[in-house]
Structures are given as C-alpha cells and as structure tokens.
Design a protein around this motif. Structure first.
Motif, short mmCIF file in Angstrom:
data_model
loop_
_atom_site.label_atom_id
_atom_site.label_comp_id
_atom_site.label_asym_id
_atom_site.label_seq_id
_atom_site.Cartn_x
_atom_site.Cartn_y
_atom_site.Cartn_z
N LEU A 299 25.33 33.32 55.60
CA LEU A 299 24.19 33.92 56.28
C LEU A 299 24.14 33.47 57.74
O LEU A 299 23.96 34.28 58.65
N ALA A 300 24.33 32.17 57.98
CA ALA A 300 24.30 31.64 59.36
C ALA A 300 25.43 32.22 60.20
O ALA A 300 25.22 32.58 61.38
N ALA A 301 26.62 32.36 59.64
CA ALA A 301 27.74 32.91 60.39
C ALA A 301 27.48 34.37 60.75
O ALA A 301 27.74 34.80 61.89
N ALA A 302 26.95 35.12 59.80
CA ALA A 302 26.63 36.53 60.08
C ALA A 302 25.59 36.63 61.18
O ALA A 302 25.73 37.41 62.13
N GLU A 303 24.55 35.82 61.09
CA GLU A 303 23.47 35.88 62.08
C GLU A 303 23.90 35.35 63.44
O GLU A 303 23.40 35.80 64.48
N ASP A 304 24.86 34.44 63.47
CA ASP A 304 25.39 33.94 64.73
C ASP A 304 26.12 35.04 65.50
O ASP A 304 26.24 34.97 66.73
N ALA A 305 26.59 36.05 64.80
CA ALA A 305 27.28 37.16 65.45
C ALA A 305 26.38 37.88 66.45
O ALA A 305 26.87 38.55 67.36
N ARG A 306 25.09 37.72 66.31
CA ARG A 306 24.13 38.33 67.25
C ARG A 306 24.34 37.77 68.66
O ARG A 306 24.05 38.43 69.65
N THR A 307 24.87 36.58 68.78
CA THR A 307 25.02 35.94 70.09
C THR A 307 26.38 36.16 70.73
O THR A 307 26.63 35.70 71.84
N TYR A 308 27.30 36.85 70.04
CA TYR A 308 28.63 37.08 70.58
C TYR A 308 28.53 37.89 71.87
O TYR A 308 27.89 38.94 71.90
N ARG A 309 29.17 37.41 72.91
CA ARG A 309 29.18 38.08 74.21
C ARG A 309 30.51 38.83 74.36
O ARG A 309 31.56 38.27 74.09
N LYS A 310 30.43 40.05 74.82
CA LYS A 310 31.64 40.83 75.06
C LYS A 310 32.07 40.74 76.51
O LYS A 310 33.23 40.93 76.82
N VAL A 311 31.12 40.47 77.38
CA VAL A 311 31.41 40.33 78.80
C VAL A 311 30.68 39.10 79.29
O VAL A 311 29.53 38.88 78.96
N THR A 312 31.35 38.28 80.05
CA THR A 312 30.71 37.09 80.62
C THR A 312 30.71 37.18 82.13
O THR A 312 31.53 37.88 82.73
N GLY A 313 29.81 36.42 82.72
CA GLY A 313 29.77 36.27 84.17
C GLY A 313 29.10 37.35 84.82
O GLY A 313 28.93 38.05 85.60
#
Length: 161
Positions: free
Chosen positions: A147-161
C-alpha cells in the motif's frame, strides 16, 4: 448508481457457505499466506488488462504476485462493476491481503463498498501505482508495504528543475 446497487445487492453480495467441518483442510495442511494481491479497477476492461500485463512484465523477476484486472462492466461496456471487482479480489487473494488500485471517481466509490479486513484502496495514480504495488508484492512486501509503495507513486516526478 448501478455500482452502488451492485455493491449492496444481497444476491450479488452473497458469500458461499463454509464447507462442513469434515471437508475443511486440517490446520497442519493449510499453507502460510502467499503474497499480497493487486486488483486493477478501471472503467475499461482493456486498460485494466494492459496495466496488469505491464506491471507483471516490469517486475521481471520471474513469478509476479497476482495482478488481476477488474475493468469495465460485465457486458463488456465502459464502467465499473462491484461483481467483477469482488471476483477479482477473490482471485488475487493469496491470504496476505489485497490492494485495489482504481483509475478514477466511480471506480473508487464502487471499490469502497468492497473493502474490509485485508482489502485496501491505494490513493495513487493508476499505472504508476499498479506497477509499484505489483513489484513490491512480488518481492514479498506485506500489505502495509505494498500500500505504501503504491501511494508513494503519487510523488514520482517526470520532470525536474
């Protein structure tokens, strides 16, 4: 509205009776719980199936945890179905719990009626959350970790900076 009806219809919610005591396996015959299962609840049968296949393929470690699609309506149309979700939960359940990954709005509403002990909805983007859940479950993560791993996916960034 149909989804709410399905989720509360006594005929659809009926649970098969427990087998008589003499037909049940002895305690020593029962195996330890398996992995956490993942159910992918989408308005589209094709999207749910393709996302399950992608998540399993990206695991890449051999035998992935159950990733069961529950997409569309029983007639093949677009929508969600408590009946299909309920069946998918049963198929995905190896005894260690089930995480539901939903695509949007009414999928979540339909799934909420089916949560309970060992069945949780992840608050996550659909594809990213499905992949994170399946990979973590396949690696042996418990229900909280999946559950935590799935919900952590909400914070994945596709573009930085």
């Amino acid at each position: 509205m149909t989804a709410l009806y399905e989720a509360t219809d006594p005929a659809l919610c009926a649970v098969a009776p427990e087998p008589p005591v003499e037909e049940r396996p002895a305690a020593e015959e029962k195996s330890a719980p398996g992995r956490v299962g993942v159910v992918l609840v989408s308005h589209s049968r094709e999207v749910a199936a393709a996302t399950a296949a992608l998540a399993e393929a990206l695991y890449g470690g051999g035998d992935p945890a159950p990733a069961v699609p529950a997409g569309g309506r029983p007639d093949g149309g677009v929508g969600t179905s408590a009946e299909l979700i309920r069946r998918a939960i049963g198929e995905a359940d190896e005894g260690a719990g089930v995480v539901l990954v939903c695509d949007m709005g009414s999928a979540v509403l339909t799934a909420k009626g089916l949560t309970g002990e060992g069945v949780r909805i992840a608050d996550t983007p659909f594809v990213e959350g499905a992949v994170a859940a399946v990979v973590t479950a396949s690696a042996g993560g418990d229900l909280a970790a999946v559950l935590a791993a799935a919900e952590d996916a909400r914070t994945y960034r596709k573009v930085t900076g």
